[in-house]
Design a protein around this motif. Structure first.
Motif, short mmCIF file in Angstrom:
data_model
loop_
_atom_site.label_atom_id
_atom_site.label_comp_id
_atom_site.label_asym_id
_atom_site.label_seq_id
_atom_site.Cartn_x
_atom_site.Cartn_y
_atom_site.Cartn_z
N UNK A 36 57.05 61.46 76.48
CA UNK A 36 58.25 61.99 77.14
C UNK A 36 58.36 61.46 78.56
N UNK A 37 57.28 61.54 79.30
CA UNK A 37 57.29 61.11 80.68
C UNK A 37 57.63 59.63 80.80
N UNK A 38 56.93 58.82 80.02
CA UNK A 38 57.12 57.37 80.13
C UNK A 38 58.50 56.95 79.66
N UNK A 188 68.94 66.64 80.65
CA UNK A 188 68.71 67.68 79.66
C UNK A 188 67.35 67.56 79.01
N UNK A 189 66.97 66.35 78.61
CA UNK A 189 65.65 66.13 78.02
C UNK A 189 64.54 66.49 79.01
N UNK A 194 60.17 70.03 80.64
CA UNK A 194 59.49 70.83 81.66
C UNK A 194 59.26 72.25 81.18
N UNK A 195 60.23 72.82 80.47
CA UNK A 195 60.08 74.17 79.94
C UNK A 195 58.96 74.22 78.90
N UNK A 196 58.84 73.16 78.09
CA UNK A 196 57.75 73.10 77.12
C UNK A 196 56.39 73.04 77.82
N UNK A 197 56.34 72.30 78.92
CA UNK A 197 55.09 72.23 79.68
C UNK A 197 54.73 73.58 80.28
#
Length: 233
Positions: A36-38, A188-189, A194-197
């Motif tokens: 996700x980050x990359x 949005x993604x 961030x909420x999942x983290x």
């Protein structure tokens, strides 16, 4: 004594299979968040030239913005490790993911060179904080004998998704037909990730054994986190 990431069978220490490591540790989540980050960062970086060119900026201006982005990506590495040690991997990852929409919002203010440079620099900083923690945690999940297959799995999945998203980012940009719409999608993604983290942080706080490398805690939160992470990719 058995090395970290091994199991005991009688008096012998045996190496776990990759499937056992995947089922018994945070490896799938760590890999997912690295992806996700990359990918979010790469989609911003890879498409930046298109809106800058449309706004009348030269290649030199794009190079200047890209240089600032690279500095934002790697300069925080001088202290991001200390931040992770102080606040934890998942909370730091959440902050990094939240920096993506902060950077993206700079592009929505106006199309000045200052906003392009500032926005892509913040995106770079967000990548550092959201990527370094999960990446470092992978090496803690296994013994030295298991590292080759664990790192191979992690890096293989990550680089595969990066390649796919990088090659399709232009198609997505053309399909939506607008830098602002493309930007809103990435924002949005980023917020959802961030909420999942943060949800993973909640799972850790609720864990009864305090094991940093096992996925324990509230079962509903775990299910939501796992499903949400996969669906986000």
């Amino acid at each position: 004594a058995a090395g970290e990431g091994t199991r005991i069978d009688g008096n012998a220490t045996t190496e776990r299979t990759l499937w056992e490591i995947i089922k018994g540790t945070d490896l799938p989540l760590l890999t997912t968040f690295q992806c996700l980050s990359y990918n979010i960062m790469a989609m911003y970086m890879g498409q930046l030239k298109l809106p800058m060119t449309a706004s009348g900026y030269s290649v030199d201006s794009y190079t200047y913005a890209l240089t600032a982005h690279m500095i934002g990506m790697f300069l925080p590495g001088l202290f991001s490790g200390q931040v992770i040690n102080r606040f934890g991997t998942w909370s730091t990852t959440a902050v990094g993911l939240l920096l993506f929409p902060v950077g993206g919002s700079m592009f929505l203010i106006n199309d000045s060179l200052a906003m392009f440079v500032l926005g892509i620099t913040i995106v770079g900083i967000g990548w550092n904080f959201s990527f370094v923690g999960p990446s470092a945690e992978v090496s803690k999940l296994c013994s030295r004998a298991e590292q080759s297959k664990v790192v191979g799995f992690n890096d293989g999945i990550m680089l595969l998704t990066v390649g796919i998203f990088f090659m399709t980012a232009s198609k997505i940009y053309i399909a939506v037909g607008s830098w602002n719409v493309f930007n809103y999608i990435l924002i949005g993604f980023s917020v959802f990730s961030a909420l999942l983290s943060l949800l993973r942080c909640l799972c850790k706080w609720r864990a009864s054994d305090g094991d940093d490398n096992s996925f324990s805690g509230d079962s509903l939160a775990q299910s939501l986190l796992t499903a949400g992470s996969i669906c986000t990719l």
